[in-house]
Design a protein around this motif. Structure first.
Motif, short mmCIF file in Angstrom:
data_model
loop_
_atom_site.label_atom_id
_atom_site.label_comp_id
_atom_site.label_asym_id
_atom_site.label_seq_id
_atom_site.Cartn_x
_atom_site.Cartn_y
_atom_site.Cartn_z
N GLY A 57 -6.49 -5.07 -12.25
CA GLY A 57 -6.76 -4.93 -10.82
C GLY A 57 -5.54 -5.23 -9.97
N VAL A 58 -4.81 -6.31 -10.30
CA VAL A 58 -3.61 -6.66 -9.53
C VAL A 58 -2.54 -5.60 -9.72
CG1 VAL A 58 -1.73 -8.33 -9.35
CG2 VAL A 58 -4.09 -9.13 -9.54
N SER A 60 -2.93 -2.39 -10.41
CA SER A 60 -3.32 -1.20 -9.65
C SER A 60 -3.05 -1.38 -8.17
CB SER A 60 -4.81 -0.91 -9.86
OG SER A 60 -5.09 -0.56 -11.20
N GLU A 61 -3.37 -2.55 -7.65
CA GLU A 61 -3.16 -2.83 -6.23
C GLU A 61 -1.68 -2.78 -5.87
OE1 GLU A 61 -3.92 -6.43 -2.97
OE2 GLU A 61 -4.42 -6.71 -5.09
N ARG A 62 -0.84 -3.42 -6.70
CA ARG A 62 0.59 -3.44 -6.39
C ARG A 62 1.22 -2.06 -6.54
NH1 ARG A 62 -1.42 -7.88 -5.67
NH2 ARG A 62 -0.23 -9.84 -5.55
N LYS A 64 -0.22 0.81 -5.98
CA LYS A 64 -0.62 1.56 -4.78
C LYS A 64 0.24 1.15 -3.59
CE LYS A 64 -5.44 2.35 -6.11
NZ LYS A 64 -6.86 2.01 -5.82
N TRP A 65 0.47 -0.16 -3.47
CA TRP A 65 1.28 -0.65 -2.36
C TRP A 65 2.71 -0.15 -2.46
CZ3 TRP A 65 1.61 -2.26 2.33
CH2 TRP A 65 2.75 -2.95 2.76
#
Length: 316
Positions: A57-58, A60-62, A64-65
């Motif tokens: 999850g982390v 994927s989030e980073r 995307k950012w």
């Protein structure tokens, strides 16, 4: 270290904001580690997952950012598989100077086996080298104690909302990658509040109230960051009041030696994070020569400016 003068403190937040723009984009431990892995050719989701040890999850989030801020681009895999690869952009490639100065600091203060096993070779001159951040005018090595600041055309007030998120408790030493060359630096600067506190210290801030006035951060979080920096030897502390007992903080040599890294990050922020084209929030003068300061990361053997494709890494 001398405390900031009253006339200087009014513009201190503007000065921190030059670095703040960069820290808001890539001043996160996992963003720094992901970019480091992509520099080394680890560009698949599964490869980065294995290398960093971060949760799906982390990661994927980073990812995307980093795509959102144009530091990574996603492309279909060159292997023809039903997967994607992540590649550096021109913007993120320009973080190369920061990576070189991170290596210098890490080598000076820590024994990191993965880092000790490599050598940097400057192919144009053919010599193993140590990067040096020099003044572009007088070519002397940059020392943060020889820099004067003034507000620039892009000076603004920090309008960020107050944050209460705690620093990640996971040290970079647990990251499984054998390319984690500057893990100790990432532990320190891979949190934007810790990095902002260091940036303010470069400008003379030394007391809790001064840091708190400039940063929109909760008092317990600021206390945590100051204790962390003291425990890591980046700050020293001495009492300035007995009842109640209060301390002022000062940069140690270890702390001042972070300045060349921060300068590269500041210049990257001025180049790539000025979306409204307002100009630099802060102007720097190299007091050693009296000229506007532009740091240039050079080979210590031939003094030529280092370019990413002119450096090769070999096992020692």
């Amino acid at each position: 270290m001398n405390r900031a003068s009253e006339s200087t403190r009014g513009s201190m937040l503007t000065r921190a904001s030059s670095i703040t723009r960069a820290l808001d984009q890539v001043g996160d431990k996992w963003c720094l580690l992901i970019i480091q892995e992509v520099f080394w050719g680890i560009n698949t989701f599964s490869g980065m997952l294995d290398a960093t040890g971060v949760s799906r999850g982390v990661l994927s989030e980073r990812l995307k950012w980093l795509q959102q801020i144009d530091c990574l681009r996603r492309r279909p895999s060159a292997q023809g598989k039903r997967s994607n690869e992540y590649h550096l952009t021109r913007k993120s490639t320009q973080l190369y100077d920061s990576a070189l100065m991170a290596i210098v600091w890490e080598r000076k203060y820590f024994q990191t086996p993965a880092l000790d096993a490599i050598q940097l070779l400057h192919t144009p001159c053919g010599h193993v080298f140590t990067p040096v951040n020099r003044c572009g005018e007088c070519h002397k090595p940059v020392d943060g104690r020889d820099v004067r600041y003034s507000p620039g055309p892009g000076a603004t007030k920090d309008s960020r909302v107050k944050k209460v998120r705690r620093r990640s408790s996971l040290p970079s030493s647990i990251v499984p990658s054998d390319r984690n060359f500057y893990r100790n630096l990432v532990d320190i600067v891979g949190d934007r509040w810790t990095a902002n506190v260091i940036a303010l210290a470069f400008h003379g801030h030394s007391r809790f109230d001064e840091f708190h006035e400039e940063l929109p951060v909760a008092t317990n979080i600021l206390s945590d960051r100051l204790k962390f920096l003291k425990d890591r030897g980046v700050f020293g502390a001495r009492p300035y009041q007995e009842r109640p007992r209060r301390y002022e903080y000062y940069l140690t040599d270890k702390g001042w030696d972070l300045y060349p890294y921060f300068l590269t990050l500041l210049q990257w922020g001025d180049r790539w994070c000025d979306n409204e084209n307002n100009g630099a929030p802060m102007l720097l003068e190299h007091t050693a020569c009296g000229s506007p300061l532009k740091g240039i990361v050079c080979c210590d053997h031939c003094d030529a400016e280092l370019k990413p494709f002119d450096v090769s890494i070999t096992l020692s």
